[in-house]
Design an enzyme around this catalytic site. Structure first.
Site, PDB file in Angstrom:
ATOM      1  CG  ASN A  24      -2.624  -6.715   7.489  1.00  0.00           C
ATOM      2  OD1 ASN A  24      -3.235  -7.529   6.803  1.00  0.00           O
ATOM      3  ND2 ASN A  24      -1.762  -5.848   6.971  1.00  0.00           N
ATOM      4  CE  LYS A  55       1.866  -7.479   6.769  1.00  0.00           C
ATOM      5  NZ  LYS A  55       3.030  -6.668   6.506  1.00  0.00           N
ATOM      6  CG  HIS A 105      -1.205  -2.446   4.337  1.00  0.00           C
ATOM      7  ND1 HIS A 105       0.046  -2.735   3.839  1.00  0.00           N
ATOM      8  CD2 HIS A 105      -1.167  -2.757   5.654  1.00  0.00           C
ATOM      9  CE1 HIS A 105       0.813  -3.208   4.828  1.00  0.00           C
ATOM     10  NE2 HIS A 105       0.096  -3.230   5.936  1.00  0.00           N
ATOM     11  CD  GLU A 155       2.465  -5.360   3.080  1.00  0.00           C
ATOM     12  OE1 GLU A 155       1.459  -6.097   3.085  1.00  0.00           O
ATOM     13  OE2 GLU A 155       3.288  -5.340   4.030  1.00  0.00           O
ATOM     14  CD  GLU A 195       0.177  -0.409   9.136  1.00  0.00           C
ATOM     15  OE1 GLU A 195       0.188  -1.251  10.026  1.00  0.00           O
ATOM     16  OE2 GLU A 195       0.089  -0.682   7.934  1.00  0.00           O
ATOM     17  N   GLY A 225       7.051  -5.038   9.079  1.00  0.00           N
ATOM     18  CA  GLY A 225       7.667  -6.324   8.775  1.00  0.00           C
ATOM     19  C   GLY A 225       9.181  -6.321   8.854  1.00  0.00           C
ATOM     20  CB  SER A 278       8.009  -4.093  14.017  1.00  0.00           C
ATOM     21  OG  SER A 278       8.446  -4.386  12.695  1.00  0.00           O
TER      22      SER A 278
END
Ligand code: PEP
Length: 256
Positions: A9, A11, A97, A99, A169, A175, A215
């Protein structure tokens, strides 16, 4: 034999030129990924044509998007439909996701509509679920993930659920460099299968691929992918360099 799914991904990183460079590097590492783990990168929309073109030189390498709209077309300025992604040559799309949930207000109901539309356009949805740190500290992670799964998947048939990939996730691990322990990942993946069993039956639940994301890197991939219910990874930072993504692919192939 297990067939892992190793999904990058990117992003909002790597424009078309950088995408071409990524694949040039990847081509020096492998010309064919059709045999081992299934491999894909999910790029920004504008990089998808470059990615699809370049990926064609590596047998089996797939490309996906990171989002889409739940309608086929219409007055939705700035949006992209599932059919458009399919026409471009995408085979996967990341949906829900954290985000997107946090910055763009996506709810489970919206994500559920997207999952249905993706499946209808022959895209495999990668449905992301996971708790934030405060929820983990309050030991609410199972409730949170069950609500997200049921909110998005309740209206789907077992066949539709069976064609969906789930990515667990934990938001606190995305991240941040902080990774879930292999046991935390395994426990949650097992729990996810129990919720999928409620929704679609045990056979479907056992066949759905459940990825871990947060991560994941070459130096922790082996212990995470080594867990019995971890079927692959959704990888952000470490997927943006061909070398590190390929190392994770090699680890998955070794464990297959
Ligand atoms: C992600 O973007 O879904 C992700 C897991 O990112 P990272 O690997 O960088 O934590």
């Amino acid at each position: 034999m297990r067939r892992f799914l190793i999904a990058g991904n990117w992003k909002m990183n790597l424009g078309p030129a950088e995408t071409t460079t990524f694949f040039e590097e990847m081509k020096t590492l492998t010309a064919d990924v059709s045999d081992g783990a299934e491999v894909l990168v999910c790029t920004p929309f504008v990089s998808l044509p470059a990615a699809v073109d370049a990926a064609a030189a590596i047998a089996g390498f797939k490309v996906g998007a990171q989002n889409m709209h739940f309608e086929d077309n219409g007055a939705y300025t700035g949006e992209t439909s599932a059919a458009m992604l399919n026409e471009l040559g995408c085979s996967y799309v990341i949906l829900g996701h954290s985000e997107r949930r946090e910055y763009f207000g996506e709810t489970d109901a919206i994500v559920g509509k997207k999952v249905v539309r993706a499946l209808g356009a022959d895209l495999t949805p990668v449905l992301c679920v996971g708790e934030v740190l405060a929820q983990r500290k309050a030991n609410e992670q199972n409730d949170v993930v069950a609500t997200q799964l049921k909110g998005a998947l309740s209206g789907l048939t077992p066949d539709q659920i069976g064609r969906t990939v789930i990515a667990y996730e934990p938001v606190w691990a995305i991240g941040t460099g902080e990774v879930a322990s292999p046991q935390q990942a395994q426990d949650m993946h097992q729990f996810i299968r129990s919720v999928l069993t409620e929704l679609a039956g045990k056979d479907v639940a056992d066949s759905v691929r459940v990825l871990y994301g947060g991560s994941m890197k070459p130096d922790n991939a082996e212990e995470l992918l080594g867990q019995p219910d971890v079927d692959g990874g959704l990888i952000g930072g470490a997927s943006m360099k061909a070398g590190s993504l390929f190392k994770i692919v090699e680890i998955a192939n070794k464990l297959s």
